[in-house]
Design a protein around this motif. Sequence first.
Motif, mmCIF file in Angstrom:
data_model
loop_
_atom_site.group_PDB
_atom_site.id
_atom_site.type_symbol
_atom_site.label_atom_id
_atom_site.label_comp_id
_atom_site.label_asym_id
_atom_site.label_seq_id
_atom_site.Cartn_x
_atom_site.Cartn_y
_atom_site.Cartn_z
ATOM 1 N N MET A 1 -30.491 31.757 1.593
ATOM 2 C CA MET A 1 -30.082 30.411 1.922
ATOM 3 C C MET A 1 -28.937 30.489 2.925
ATOM 4 S SD MET A 1 -28.551 27.436 -0.597
ATOM 5 C CE MET A 1 -29.902 27.619 -1.711
ATOM 6 N N SER A 2 -29.038 29.679 3.959
ATOM 7 C CA SER A 2 -27.994 29.681 4.986
ATOM 8 C C SER A 2 -26.793 28.852 4.529
ATOM 9 C CB SER A 2 -28.536 29.116 6.297
ATOM 10 O OG SER A 2 -28.716 27.719 6.192
ATOM 11 N N GLU A 3 -25.677 29.032 5.205
ATOM 12 C CA GLU A 3 -24.471 28.256 4.901
ATOM 13 C C GLU A 3 -24.721 26.766 5.131
ATOM 14 O OE1 GLU A 3 -19.784 27.976 6.230
ATOM 15 O OE2 GLU A 3 -20.966 29.701 6.858
ATOM 16 N N ILE A 7 -24.258 23.762 2.356
ATOM 17 C CA ILE A 7 -23.398 22.589 2.574
ATOM 18 C C ILE A 7 -24.204 21.312 2.337
ATOM 19 C CG2 ILE A 7 -22.155 21.262 4.331
ATOM 20 C CD1 ILE A 7 -20.527 23.566 3.298
ATOM 21 N N LYS A 8 -25.444 21.282 2.799
ATOM 22 C CA LYS A 8 -26.294 20.106 2.590
ATOM 23 C C LYS A 8 -26.545 19.869 1.102
ATOM 24 C CE LYS A 8 -28.726 20.029 6.992
ATOM 25 N NZ LYS A 8 -30.024 20.147 7.669
ATOM 26 N N LYS A 78 -30.315 23.113 -6.089
ATOM 27 C CA LYS A 78 -31.172 22.373 -5.182
ATOM 28 C C LYS A 78 -31.971 21.358 -5.971
ATOM 29 C CE LYS A 78 -34.278 23.154 -1.353
ATOM 30 N NZ LYS A 78 -34.892 24.149 -0.490
ATOM 31 N N ASP A 79 -32.027 20.124 -5.486
ATOM 32 C CA ASP A 79 -32.772 19.056 -6.154
ATOM 33 C C ASP A 79 -34.235 19.206 -5.790
ATOM 34 O OD1 ASP A 79 -33.686 16.787 -7.359
ATOM 35 O OD2 ASP A 79 -32.406 15.398 -6.261
ATOM 36 N N ASN A 80 -35.037 19.570 -6.772
ATOM 37 C CA ASN A 80 -36.458 19.792 -6.530
ATOM 38 C C ASN A 80 -37.283 18.517 -6.591
ATOM 39 O OD1 ASN A 80 -36.264 22.599 -6.123
ATOM 40 N ND2 ASN A 80 -36.141 22.915 -8.321
#
Length: 82
Positions: A1-3, A7-8, A78-80
């Motif tokens: 996962m990217s930074e 942040i998102k 993460k909202d799935n």
Amino acid sequence: MSEEELIKIIGQNIKKYREHYSKTKEIMTIEQLSKLTNLSANHIANLEKQNTSISISINTLYKISIVLNVPLNKFLEKDNDK
């Protein structure tokens, strides 16, 4: 996962849990959260807008988690449902 992705996710969760707090306990505006965490309202708003040009420290996230009464790790999930 990217930074940027992280942040998102954090921004999305801050908004989700702030709104949940407002529905279940008492209204929690960005301005109120700002005062209770000693963070700028602009910074919180930018996080909630998932502005990836900003960052968030673990200390800042901890302050938000205390005020909203949400475990710190929940802001990283993460909202799935989307």
